[in-house]
Design a protein around this motif. Structure first.
Motif, PDB file in Angstrom:
ATOM      1  N   LYS A  38      -5.852   3.109  -6.341  1.00 24.92           N
ATOM      2  CA  LYS A  38      -4.563   2.696  -5.794  1.00 24.92           C
ATOM      3  C   LYS A  38      -4.075   3.687  -4.741  1.00 24.92           C
ATOM      4  CE  LYS A  38      -1.973   0.908  -8.811  1.00 24.92           C
ATOM      5  NZ  LYS A  38      -1.084   0.659  -9.972  1.00 24.92           N
ATOM      6  N   ARG A  39      -4.275   4.975  -5.000  1.00 24.40           N
ATOM      7  CA  ARG A  39      -3.872   5.997  -4.031  1.00 24.40           C
ATOM      8  C   ARG A  39      -4.672   5.868  -2.734  1.00 24.40           C
ATOM      9  NH1 ARG A  39      -3.256   9.472  -8.732  1.00 24.40           N
ATOM     10  NH2 ARG A  39      -5.418  10.172  -8.533  1.00 24.40           N
ATOM     11  N   VAL A  40      -5.967   5.547  -2.874  1.00 22.88           N
ATOM     12  CA  VAL A  40      -6.821   5.392  -1.694  1.00 22.88           C
ATOM     13  C   VAL A  40      -6.381   4.186  -0.864  1.00 22.88           C
ATOM     14  CG1 VAL A  40      -9.164   4.885  -0.920  1.00 22.88           C
ATOM     15  CG2 VAL A  40      -8.795   6.538  -2.750  1.00 22.88           C
ATOM     16  N   ILE A  41      -6.104   3.070  -1.532  1.00 23.24           N
ATOM     17  CA  ILE A  41      -5.654   1.870  -0.817  1.00 23.24           C
ATOM     18  C   ILE A  41      -4.344   2.148  -0.096  1.00 23.24           C
ATOM     19  CG2 ILE A  41      -4.777  -0.484  -1.131  1.00 23.24           C
ATOM     20  CD1 ILE A  41      -6.804  -0.832  -3.376  1.00 23.24           C
ATOM     21  N   PHE A  42      -3.427   2.819  -0.774  1.00 26.10           N
ATOM     22  CA  PHE A  42      -2.144   3.162  -0.160  1.00 26.10           C
ATOM     23  C   PHE A  42      -2.358   3.987   1.106  1.00 26.10           C
ATOM     24  CE2 PHE A  42       1.366   6.189   0.339  1.00 26.10           C
ATOM     25  CZ  PHE A  42       2.447   5.328   0.431  1.00 26.10           C
ATOM     26  N   LYS A  43      -3.253   4.947   1.034  1.00 23.14           N
ATOM     27  CA  LYS A  43      -3.530   5.800   2.187  1.00 23.14           C
ATOM     28  C   LYS A  43      -4.113   4.996   3.339  1.00 23.14           C
ATOM     29  CE  LYS A  43      -5.808  10.175   3.382  1.00 23.14           C
ATOM     30  NZ  LYS A  43      -6.616  11.299   2.841  1.00 23.14           N
ATOM     31  N   VAL A  44      -5.026   4.073   3.042  1.00 21.50           N
ATOM     32  CA  VAL A  44      -5.635   3.229   4.081  1.00 21.50           C
ATOM     33  C   VAL A  44      -4.577   2.370   4.768  1.00 21.50           C
ATOM     34  CG1 VAL A  44      -7.173   1.262   4.471  1.00 21.50           C
ATOM     35  CG2 VAL A  44      -7.941   3.175   3.070  1.00 21.50           C
ATOM     36  N   ILE A  45      -3.688   1.743   3.981  1.00 19.89           N
ATOM     37  CA  ILE A  45      -2.664   0.864   4.558  1.00 19.89           C
ATOM     38  C   ILE A  45      -1.654   1.684   5.359  1.00 19.89           C
ATOM     39  CG2 ILE A  45      -0.880  -0.840   4.076  1.00 19.89           C
ATOM     40  CD1 ILE A  45      -3.765  -1.716   3.481  1.00 19.89           C
ATOM     41  N   LYS A  46      -1.300   2.851   4.858  1.00 21.21           N
ATOM     42  CA  LYS A  46      -0.331   3.674   5.582  1.00 21.21           C
ATOM     43  C   LYS A  46      -0.899   4.115   6.929  1.00 21.21           C
ATOM     44  CE  LYS A  46       2.916   7.447   5.151  1.00 21.21           C
ATOM     45  NZ  LYS A  46       3.729   8.230   4.210  1.00 21.21           N
ATOM     46  N   LEU A  47      -2.144   4.535   6.957  1.00 23.96           N
ATOM     47  CA  LEU A  47      -2.772   4.922   8.217  1.00 23.96           C
ATOM     48  C   LEU A  47      -2.846   3.742   9.179  1.00 23.96           C
ATOM     49  CD1 LEU A  47      -5.673   7.167   6.847  1.00 23.96           C
ATOM     50  CD2 LEU A  47      -3.666   7.934   8.142  1.00 23.96           C
ATOM     51  N   THR A  48      -3.085   2.551   8.631  1.00 23.63           N
ATOM     52  CA  THR A  48      -3.151   1.347   9.465  1.00 23.63           C
ATOM     53  C   THR A  48      -1.793   1.025  10.077  1.00 23.63           C
ATOM     54  OG1 THR A  48      -4.978   0.430   8.174  1.00 23.63           O
ATOM     55  CG2 THR A  48      -3.664  -1.127   9.456  1.00 23.63           C
ATOM     56  N   LEU A  49      -0.721   1.173   9.287  1.00 17.79           N
ATOM     57  CA  LEU A  49       0.624   0.917   9.813  1.00 17.79           C
ATOM     58  C   LEU A  49       0.985   1.920  10.906  1.00 17.79           C
ATOM     59  CD1 LEU A  49       2.617   0.029   6.560  1.00 17.79           C
ATOM     60  CD2 LEU A  49       1.913  -1.523   8.388  1.00 17.79           C
ATOM     61  N   VAL A  50       0.558   3.161  10.735  1.00 19.86           N
ATOM     62  CA  VAL A  50       0.784   4.164  11.784  1.00 19.86           C
ATOM     63  C   VAL A  50       0.087   3.725  13.067  1.00 19.86           C
ATOM     64  CG1 VAL A  50       0.309   6.530  12.500  1.00 19.86           C
ATOM     65  CG2 VAL A  50       1.141   6.084  10.198  1.00 19.86           C
ATOM     66  N   ASP A  51      -1.148   3.239  12.935  1.00 20.11           N
ATOM     67  CA  ASP A  51      -1.913   2.800  14.103  1.00 20.11           C
ATOM     68  C   ASP A  51      -1.284   1.589  14.782  1.00 20.11           C
ATOM     69  OD1 ASP A  51      -3.751   4.760  13.523  1.00 20.11           O
ATOM     70  OD2 ASP A  51      -5.181   3.407  12.545  1.00 20.11           O
ATOM     71  N   SER A  52      -0.831   0.620  13.980  1.00 22.79           N
ATOM     72  CA  SER A  52      -0.491  -0.695  14.527  1.00 22.79           C
ATOM     73  C   SER A  52       0.989  -0.898  14.816  1.00 22.79           C
ATOM     74  CB  SER A  52      -0.953  -1.792  13.554  1.00 22.79           C
ATOM     75  OG  SER A  52      -0.353  -1.616  12.278  1.00 22.79           O
ATOM     76  N   ALA A  53       1.865  -0.055  14.241  1.00 15.30           N
ATOM     77  CA  ALA A  53       3.310  -0.234  14.450  1.00 15.30           C
ATOM     78  C   ALA A  53       3.947   0.960  15.139  1.00 15.30           C
ATOM     79  CB  ALA A  53       4.006  -0.511  13.114  1.00 15.30           C
ATOM     80  N   GLY A  54       3.125   1.821  15.724  1.00 16.03           N
ATOM     81  CA  GLY A  54       3.675   2.960  16.451  1.00 16.03           C
ATOM     82  C   GLY A  54       4.310   3.996  15.554  1.00 16.03           C
ATOM     83  N   GLY A  55       3.734   4.218  14.373  1.00 17.01           N
ATOM     84  CA  GLY A  55       4.315   5.163  13.419  1.00 17.01           C
ATOM     85  C   GLY A  55       4.974   4.424  12.271  1.00 17.01           C
ATOM     86  N   LEU A  56       5.645   5.166  11.395  1.00 18.12           N
ATOM     87  CA  LEU A  56       6.272   4.568  10.216  1.00 18.12           C
ATOM     88  C   LEU A  56       7.793   4.513  10.316  1.00 18.12           C
ATOM     89  CD1 LEU A  56       4.061   6.142   7.428  1.00 18.12           C
ATOM     90  CD2 LEU A  56       4.153   3.743   8.071  1.00 18.12           C
ATOM     91  N   GLY A  57       8.338   4.892  11.479  1.00 16.57           N
ATOM     92  CA  GLY A  57       9.787   4.867  11.616  1.00 16.57           C
ATOM     93  C   GLY A  57      10.364   3.473  11.585  1.00 16.57           C
ATOM     94  N   GLY A  58       9.569   2.464  11.975  1.00 14.94           N
ATOM     95  CA  GLY A  58      10.098   1.102  12.052  1.00 14.94           C
ATOM     96  C   GLY A  58       9.669   0.200  10.923  1.00 14.94           C
ATOM     97  N   CYS A  59       8.905   0.728   9.943  1.00 15.93           N
ATOM     98  CA  CYS A  59       8.459  -0.129   8.842  1.00 15.93           C
ATOM     99  C   CYS A  59       8.141   0.729   7.624  1.00 15.93           C
ATOM    100  CB  CYS A  59       7.232  -0.951   9.245  1.00 15.93           C
ATOM    101  SG  CYS A  59       5.776   0.048   9.637  1.00 15.93           S
ATOM    102  N   GLU A  60       8.071   0.070   6.471  1.00 17.69           N
ATOM    103  CA  GLU A  60       7.698   0.761   5.241  1.00 17.69           C
ATOM    104  C   GLU A  60       7.110  -0.237   4.263  1.00 17.69           C
ATOM    105  OE1 GLU A  60      10.757   2.258   2.675  1.00 17.69           O
ATOM    106  OE2 GLU A  60      12.239   0.820   3.389  1.00 17.69           O
ATOM    107  N   MET A  61       6.216   0.234   3.415  1.00 16.79           N
ATOM    108  CA  MET A  61       5.684  -0.599   2.346  1.00 16.79           C
ATOM    109  C   MET A  61       6.701  -0.690   1.212  1.00 16.79           C
ATOM    110  SD  MET A  61       1.649   0.468   2.023  1.00 16.79           S
ATOM    111  CE  MET A  61       1.766   2.141   2.680  1.00 16.79           C
ATOM    112  N   LEU A  62       6.859  -1.903   0.660  1.00 14.43           N
ATOM    113  CA  LEU A  62       7.795  -2.093  -0.452  1.00 14.43           C
ATOM    114  C   LEU A  62       7.094  -2.278  -1.789  1.00 14.43           C
ATOM    115  CD1 LEU A  62      10.505  -4.538   0.988  1.00 14.43           C
ATOM    116  CD2 LEU A  62      10.627  -2.059   0.777  1.00 14.43           C
ATOM    117  N   LYS A  63       5.939  -2.991  -1.775  1.00 14.84           N
ATOM    118  CA  LYS A  63       5.330  -3.366  -3.050  1.00 14.84           C
ATOM    119  C   LYS A  63       3.912  -3.877  -2.820  1.00 14.84           C
ATOM    120  CE  LYS A  63       6.228  -6.311  -7.130  1.00 14.84           C
ATOM    121  NZ  LYS A  63       6.284  -5.197  -8.088  1.00 14.84           N
TER     122      LYS A  63
END
Length: 283
Positions: A38-63
Motif C-alpha cells: 500500500k505504501r508503494v502504491i501511494f508513492k507511485v500515485i503521488k509521484l504521478t500526480l506531481v508529474d501530471s498536475a504540476g505538483g501537489l498544491g492543486g490536488c490531493e488524494m482522499l481515499k
C-alpha cells in the motif's frame, strides 16, 4: 463553462482514477491489501500526480477504493489550472506512462510494467469525452468530494515523509493542528472568533463560505446567496457574522478552529488567520 465556474470563487472538484495492472505478476488489489504494498502504491500515485498536475498544491488524494478488478484512487482538485493540466496529461497518455515508469522502477524493476486506466467523475466516464476539456472540467467540478481525507492517506503521507525526511521533530497531538510551522490547540469556534472573522474578512466572506461549504451542507451556494440578500442592508460585517454563526450552529462540536484557519488559507487570507490566532507580527 470553466470560466463561469471559476468566477464564483475557489474552484474544487473530484475525480476517481481507476488502475488495473496488465503485468501478470503484479495485482494492484492484492498489493493494496498488504501494508508495505500500500505504501508503494501511494508513492507511485503521488509521484504521478506531481508529474501530471504540476505538483501537489492543486490536488490531493482522499481515499483508495477496491473496485475489482480496478484499484480506485479518489483525487480532490482545489485548483482549476492543476485539474486542466492533469486532464491534458491523462488525455495524451502521459498519466499512464508516468504510472508505468514509476511502478516499473519501484514495483517491478525486472520487467516492464503496464497499466490500464479509467477516469470517472461521479457516474460519468471521462475517457469518453476527453476531447471536450470544458465538459470534463464541469463534470469534475460537479462531483464535489463528500468526505475529508481518509485517515489511511494521512498515515501513508506521514510514513512517506518519514522515509524521505526522517522522523518528525514534533508529532502533533490529535487535538492540535499546525499553522505556519507552529502548533495550536484545536477547539470549537467562540463568539470572539466569529466577531474577529466578521471584522476582518470584508468582501471575501462569500469565498470563505463556499470553501467551508465543501464539507458543510448548511453553507451551499444557495444558502450563501440567501444570506447575502437577507442581510444586504446591514452590510458586510453582518453578512460575514451570520455566515460563520450558521456554520457553528450547523456543525456543533465539529465547528473547529482548524477548519476556519484552513479555509482562510485556501482563500489566501493568512493575515486574518494570524489575527484570529493572535499571532503577533514580526518586527
Amino acid at each position: 463553462m470553466a470560466d463561469k465556474v471559476l468566477d464564483r470563487g475557489p474552484w474544487t472538484g473530484c475525480a476517481v482514477l481507476f488502475l488495473q495492472s496488465l503485468c501478470p505478476d503484479v495485482n494492484l488489489l492484492t498489493l493494496y491489501k498488504d501494508q508495505q504494498g500500500k505504501r508503494v502504491i501511494f508513492k507511485v500515485i503521488k509521484l504521478t500526480l506531481v508529474d501530471s498536475a504540476g505538483g501537489l498544491g492543486g490536488c490531493e488524494m482522499l481515499k483508495f477504493h477496491d473496485a475489482d478488478p480496478f484499484l480506485g484512487v479518489e483525487v480532490k482538485f482545489v485548483d482549476l489550472g492543476a485539474c486542466q493540466q492533469f486532464l491534458e496529461s491523462y488525455s495524451s497518455g502521459a498519466v499512464g506512462q508516468s504510472i508505468s515508469q514509476h511502478a516499473s522502477r519501484i514495483l517491478a524493476p525486472a520487467q516492464e510494467f503496464t497499466v490500464k486506466t479509467q477516469l470517472k467523475a461521479g457516474t460519468h466516464v471521462l475517457d469518453r469525452c476527453l476531447d471536450k476539456l470544458e465538459l470534463c472540467l464541469q463534470q469534475i467540478h460537479l462531483s464535489q468530494p463528500e468526505r475529508l481525507r481518509d485517515e489511511e492517506i494521512d498515515q501513508l503521507e506521514e510514513e512517506l515523509q518519514r522515509e524521505v525526511l526522517g522522523p518528525p521533530v514534533q508529532r502533533i497531538p490529535s487535538n492540535c493542528f499546525r499553522f505556519q510551522n507552529k502548533v495550536f490547540e484545536d477547539r470549537m469556534l467562540t463568539a470572539a472568533d466569529v466577531q474577529n472573522f466578521a471584522n476582518g474578512v470584508g468582501r471575501q466572506w462569500k469565498h470563505v463560505g463556499r470553501t467551508l461549504g465543501r464539507e458543510c451542507r448548511a453553507l451551499k451556494d444557495t444558502a450563501i446567496d440567501n444570506l447575502a440578500y437577507e442581510y444586504a442592508r446591514e452590510g458586510l460585517y453582518e453578512q460575514a457574522y451570520q455566515l460563520l454563526s450558521r456554520f457553528v450552529q450547523a456543525e456543533g462540536r465539529a465547528a473547529k478552529l482548524s477548519r476556519l484557519v484552513k479555509a482562510l488559507e485556501d482563500c489566501k487570507l493568512t493575515s486574518l488567520a494570524e489575527s484570529i490566532l493572535d499571532i503577533q507580527p514580526q518586527d
